[in-house]
Write a protein that holds these residues in place. Structure first.
Motif, mmCIF file in Angstrom:
data_model
loop_
_atom_site.group_PDB
_atom_site.id
_atom_site.type_symbol
_atom_site.label_atom_id
_atom_site.label_comp_id
_atom_site.label_asym_id
_atom_site.label_seq_id
_atom_site.Cartn_x
_atom_site.Cartn_y
_atom_site.Cartn_z
ATOM 1 N N ASN A 1 0.866 -1.181 0.000
ATOM 2 C CA ASN A 1 0.000 0.000 0.000
ATOM 3 C C ASN A 1 0.898 1.224 0.000
ATOM 4 O OD1 ASN A 1 -2.924 -0.865 0.334
ATOM 5 N ND2 ASN A 1 -1.888 -2.053 1.922
ATOM 6 N N GLY A 2 0.866 1.947 -1.076
ATOM 7 C CA GLY A 2 1.739 3.117 -1.127
ATOM 8 C C GLY A 2 1.828 3.683 -2.529
ATOM 9 N N PHE A 3 3.015 4.179 -2.848
ATOM 10 C CA PHE A 3 3.188 4.904 -4.106
ATOM 11 C C PHE A 3 4.478 4.488 -4.802
ATOM 12 C CE2 PHE A 3 1.122 7.642 -1.001
ATOM 13 C CZ PHE A 3 -0.042 7.994 -1.668
ATOM 14 N N VAL A 4 4.407 4.466 -6.109
ATOM 15 C CA VAL A 4 5.619 4.358 -6.909
ATOM 16 C C VAL A 4 5.709 5.640 -7.728
ATOM 17 C CG1 VAL A 4 6.839 3.103 -8.720
ATOM 18 C CG2 VAL A 4 5.521 1.841 -7.005
ATOM 19 N N ILE A 5 6.727 6.428 -7.423
ATOM 20 C CA ILE A 5 6.916 7.703 -8.125
ATOM 21 C C ILE A 5 7.894 7.435 -9.254
ATOM 22 C CG2 ILE A 5 7.548 10.125 -7.876
ATOM 23 C CD1 ILE A 5 7.093 9.802 -4.832
ATOM 24 N N ASP A 6 7.400 7.580 -10.479
ATOM 25 C CA ASP A 6 8.169 7.133 -11.644
ATOM 26 C C ASP A 6 8.465 8.311 -12.576
ATOM 27 O OD1 ASP A 6 9.429 5.435 -13.376
ATOM 28 O OD2 ASP A 6 7.626 4.393 -14.031
ATOM 29 N N HIS A 7 9.360 8.068 -13.522
ATOM 30 C CA HIS A 7 9.757 9.077 -14.514
ATOM 31 C C HIS A 7 10.347 10.329 -13.868
ATOM 32 C CE1 HIS A 7 6.631 6.696 -16.786
ATOM 33 N NE2 HIS A 7 7.754 6.489 -17.447
ATOM 34 N N ILE A 8 11.086 10.128 -12.807
ATOM 35 C CA ILE A 8 11.817 11.230 -12.187
ATOM 36 C C ILE A 8 13.094 11.428 -12.992
ATOM 37 C CG2 ILE A 8 13.008 11.995 -10.104
ATOM 38 C CD1 ILE A 8 11.192 9.951 -8.564
ATOM 39 N N LYS A 9 13.398 12.661 -13.328
ATOM 40 C CA LYS A 9 14.642 12.917 -14.055
ATOM 41 C C LYS A 9 15.821 12.397 -13.247
ATOM 42 C CE LYS A 9 13.537 16.861 -16.950
ATOM 43 N NZ LYS A 9 12.383 17.494 -16.276
ATOM 44 N N SER A 10 16.735 11.761 -13.944
ATOM 45 C CA SER A 10 17.901 11.175 -13.299
ATOM 46 C C SER A 10 18.598 12.213 -12.420
ATOM 47 C CB SER A 10 18.829 10.668 -14.402
ATOM 48 O OG SER A 10 20.027 10.247 -13.842
ATOM 49 N N GLY A 11 18.827 11.859 -11.159
ATOM 50 C CA GLY A 11 19.504 12.763 -10.230
ATOM 51 C C GLY A 11 18.551 13.524 -9.325
ATOM 52 N N GLN A 12 17.255 13.540 -9.664
ATOM 53 C CA GLN A 12 16.318 14.314 -8.845
ATOM 54 C C GLN A 12 15.638 13.472 -7.764
ATOM 55 O OE1 GLN A 12 13.818 16.688 -11.559
ATOM 56 N NE2 GLN A 12 15.132 18.365 -10.901
ATOM 57 N N GLY A 13 15.914 12.185 -7.750
ATOM 58 C CA GLY A 13 15.317 11.322 -6.733
ATOM 59 C C GLY A 13 15.636 11.786 -5.327
ATOM 60 N N MET A 14 16.890 12.182 -5.110
ATOM 61 C CA MET A 14 17.291 12.619 -3.768
ATOM 62 C C MET A 14 16.703 13.985 -3.412
ATOM 63 S SD MET A 14 18.729 10.166 -2.316
ATOM 64 C CE MET A 14 19.175 10.968 -0.769
ATOM 65 N N VAL A 15 16.517 14.847 -4.401
ATOM 66 C CA VAL A 15 15.885 16.154 -4.156
ATOM 67 C C VAL A 15 14.455 15.925 -3.662
ATOM 68 C CG1 VAL A 15 15.117 18.312 -5.235
ATOM 69 C CG2 VAL A 15 17.282 17.272 -5.940
ATOM 70 N N ILE A 16 13.762 15.011 -4.319
ATOM 71 C CA ILE A 16 12.391 14.702 -3.925
ATOM 72 C C ILE A 16 12.363 14.063 -2.537
ATOM 73 C CG2 ILE A 16 10.452 13.182 -4.477
ATOM 74 C CD1 ILE A 16 11.122 13.762 -7.435
#
Ligand SMILES: [Zn+2]
Length: 141
Positions: free
Chosen positions: A8-23
């Motif tokens: 139960n949760g979320f998959v956040i996809d199509h994040i620009k490479s390198g922005q995962g940690m910013v999010i």
């Protein structure tokens, strides 16, 4: 898409490479005690490389934050291990306490209690300005 391990949760996809940690930082994911996976530089036919974040928790996901980072991010909602929906993002008109004003003379730098509010002033170029001093927000990277 592979959604294994998320019940139960979320998959956040199509994040620009390198922005995962910013999010990760802007959503304060470090405060959650559920399982979280960040996949960096996953292969993407559309984007070349992308980041993906999987969060196994049904918490309040701040869509304004994600829309501000990149409205092209895809959010998959997972319930009981099944993909039950996708959320679409827009550039938010206003951001409250997401980013902070860097102008040392801004009232938000002087008064601790005041909300940091930014307004979208140029949609095409995704420019946000502080509502108090009109300083431009720095791009998050
Ligand atoms: Zn300001």
């Amino acid at each position: 898409m592979n959604i294994d391990s998320i019940h139960n949760g979320f998959v956040i996809d199509h994040i620009k490479s390198g922005q995962g940690m910013v999010i990760y930082r802007l959503l304060h994911l470090e405060d959650l005690d559920c399982s979280i996976a960040i996949i960096k530089n996953a292969a993407s036919s559309k984007m070349g490389k992308k980041d993906i974040i999987k969060i196994d928790a049904n918490f309040h996901l701040d869509l304004d934050v994600l829309g501000y980072i990149d409205p092209d991010i895809t959010i998959n909602v997972i319930k009981d291990g099944q993909l039950t929906g996708k959320l679409h993002l827009e550039l938010p008109e206003r951001l409250t306490n997401v980013i902070t004003c860097r102008n040392p003379r801004c009232i938000t730098s002087v008064e601790q209690e005041i909300d940091h509010i930014f307004k979208l002033t140029d949609k095409e170029n995704r420019i946000y300005r502080c509502v108090y001093c009109e300083s431009k927000a720095k791009k998050q990277r």
